[in-house]
Design a protein around this motif. Structure first.
Motif, PDB file in Angstrom:
ATOM      1  N   ASP A 217       0.827  -1.204   0.000  1.00 52.43           N
ATOM      2  CA  ASP A 217       0.000   0.000   0.000  1.00 52.43           C
ATOM      3  C   ASP A 217       0.866   1.260   0.000  1.00 52.43           C
ATOM      4  OD1 ASP A 217      -2.411  -1.409   0.017  1.00 52.43           O
ATOM      5  OD2 ASP A 217      -2.468  -1.505   2.207  1.00 52.43           O
ATOM      6  N   VAL A 218       1.984   1.202   0.716  1.00 54.30           N
ATOM      7  CA  VAL A 218       2.908   2.343   0.726  1.00 54.30           C
ATOM      8  C   VAL A 218       3.446   2.588  -0.681  1.00 54.30           C
ATOM      9  CG1 VAL A 218       5.073   3.237   1.651  1.00 54.30           C
ATOM     10  CG2 VAL A 218       3.524   1.950   3.140  1.00 54.30           C
ATOM     11  N   LEU A 219       3.803   1.501  -1.380  1.00 59.18           N
ATOM     12  CA  LEU A 219       4.306   1.629  -2.745  1.00 59.18           C
ATOM     13  C   LEU A 219       3.222   2.160  -3.678  1.00 59.18           C
ATOM     14  CD1 LEU A 219       6.636   1.206  -4.742  1.00 59.18           C
ATOM     15  CD2 LEU A 219       5.823  -1.137  -5.069  1.00 59.18           C
ATOM     16  N   VAL A 220       2.007   1.690  -3.513  1.00 61.14           N
ATOM     17  CA  VAL A 220       0.888   2.196  -4.331  1.00 61.14           C
ATOM     18  C   VAL A 220       0.781   3.707  -4.198  1.00 61.14           C
ATOM     19  CG1 VAL A 220      -1.634   2.260  -4.516  1.00 61.14           C
ATOM     20  CG2 VAL A 220      -0.455   0.063  -4.366  1.00 61.14           C
ATOM     21  N   GLY A 221       0.837   4.193  -2.968  1.00 58.63           N
ATOM     22  CA  GLY A 221       0.753   5.640  -2.755  1.00 58.63           C
ATOM     23  C   GLY A 221       1.857   6.394  -3.470  1.00 58.63           C
ATOM     24  N   ALA A 222       3.074   5.851  -3.432  1.00 60.71           N
ATOM     25  CA  ALA A 222       4.207   6.510  -4.090  1.00 60.71           C
ATOM     26  C   ALA A 222       4.048   6.508  -5.606  1.00 60.71           C
ATOM     27  CB  ALA A 222       5.508   5.831  -3.692  1.00 60.71           C
ATOM     28  N   ILE A 223       3.549   5.408  -6.153  1.00 55.43           N
ATOM     29  CA  ILE A 223       3.340   5.332  -7.606  1.00 55.43           C
ATOM     30  C   ILE A 223       2.305   6.358  -8.053  1.00 55.43           C
ATOM     31  CG2 ILE A 223       2.368   3.877  -9.438  1.00 55.43           C
ATOM     32  CD1 ILE A 223       3.669   1.466  -7.968  1.00 55.43           C
ATOM     33  N   VAL A 224       1.203   6.426  -7.335  1.00 55.19           N
ATOM     34  CA  VAL A 224       0.142   7.375  -7.701  1.00 55.19           C
ATOM     35  C   VAL A 224       0.645   8.799  -7.549  1.00 55.19           C
ATOM     36  CG1 VAL A 224      -2.156   8.233  -7.089  1.00 55.19           C
ATOM     37  CG2 VAL A 224      -1.718   5.765  -7.148  1.00 55.19           C
ATOM     38  N   ASP A 225       1.348   9.085  -6.462  1.00 58.11           N
ATOM     39  CA  ASP A 225       1.880  10.438  -6.256  1.00 58.11           C
ATOM     40  C   ASP A 225       2.844  10.829  -7.373  1.00 58.11           C
ATOM     41  OD1 ASP A 225       0.454  10.772  -3.926  1.00 58.11           O
ATOM     42  OD2 ASP A 225       2.129  10.276  -2.598  1.00 58.11           O
ATOM     43  N   PHE A 226       3.738   9.897  -7.754  1.00 56.61           N
ATOM     44  CA  PHE A 226       4.685  10.200  -8.832  1.00 56.61           C
ATOM     45  C   PHE A 226       3.956  10.429 -10.150  1.00 56.61           C
ATOM     46  CE2 PHE A 226       7.111   8.951 -12.530  1.00 56.61           C
ATOM     47  CZ  PHE A 226       8.267   9.710 -12.393  1.00 56.61           C
TER      48      PHE A 226
END
Length: 232
Positions: A217-226
């Motif tokens: 979930d942390v990685l998902v957030g970073a992908i969407v933010d990027f």
């Protein structure tokens, strides 16, 4: 225009599909074009991380991961991400092989753990035994003033991972995960990090009372933010 992210996938295949589903769910889209554009290399032929890091046999996964990273960059990926915690042992080789950013799930999750940790700084880590052997999180957690605490029954967790890879989530793998979470909670470690993307498939089985979060979930957030050029 959303930026395109390349996914080094297939480790395992279900975890990669879960990542994609979570990315879709994380975007408040009104139309197809609002979603995050992904390039996904679903490559289950990456040599076994378990064989290499636990058993000391098998090919080095880094070679194939570098090939995948360069392939994704060549296809137009503007950043790379990899939904496999253990494979982040090889992240330096991936990052060195390309010119685009690598969204490091380990670094991102340690930063998240720092925000979530209780006053004693202990973080439960539910993951493959390989992750503990290579100390993937230990040093970075220590630098953040945190201490990694692992469940006792590593054999049961490794068996659960193999069962999920072979046939998906079943009652046995779910029970092994719940028991690991319960054992940590009984030891006073409430903040728990789910650090294996096979276990992301049953993250809802954490023991009641545990403050669990999933590195996926942390990685998902970073992908969407990027992709959407949000401030992280």
């Amino acid at each position: 225009m959303s930026r395109r992210v390349g996914i080094l996938g297939g480790m395992g295949p279900q975890a990669t599909v879960l990542l994609m589903s979570k990315i879709i769910a994380a975007v408040p889209a009104m139309d197809d074009r609002d979603h995050v554009p992904l390039l996904v290399d679903q490559n289950p032929q990456v040599p076994s991380r378990i064989a290499r890091l636990i058993e000391g046999t098998g090919e080095d996964p880094a070679r194939e991961l570098v090939v995948m990273a360069r392939r994704l960059e060549g296809a137009g990926a503007e950043a790379l991400a990899m939904p496999c915690n253990t494979a982040h042992h090889f992240a330096p080789a991936i990052a060195a092989a390309v010119a685009v950013p690598f969204l490091d799930m380990v670094a991102l999750s340690v930063a998240h753990a720092r925000r979530r940790a209780g006053p004693d700084g202990r973080i439960g880590v539910i993951a493959s035994p390989a992750l503990r052997r290579i100390g993937l999180f230990d040093g970075r957690l220590a630098q953040a003033g945190l201490t990694a605490v692992y469940p006792d029954d590593e054999a049961a967790l490794l068996d659960a991972i193999r069962r999920i890879k072979a046939g998906g989530v079943d009652a046995g793998s779910r029970d092994a995960f719940r028991r690991a979470s319960a054992q940590l909670l009984a030891a006073g470690v409430a903040t728990q990090m789910i650090a294996c993307t096979e276990f992301s498939l049953l993250a809802d089985s954490a023991e009641e009372g545990a403050k669990a979060f999933d590195t996926l979930d942390v990685l998902v957030g970073a992908i969407v933010d990027f992709s959407l050029a949000r401030d992280a």
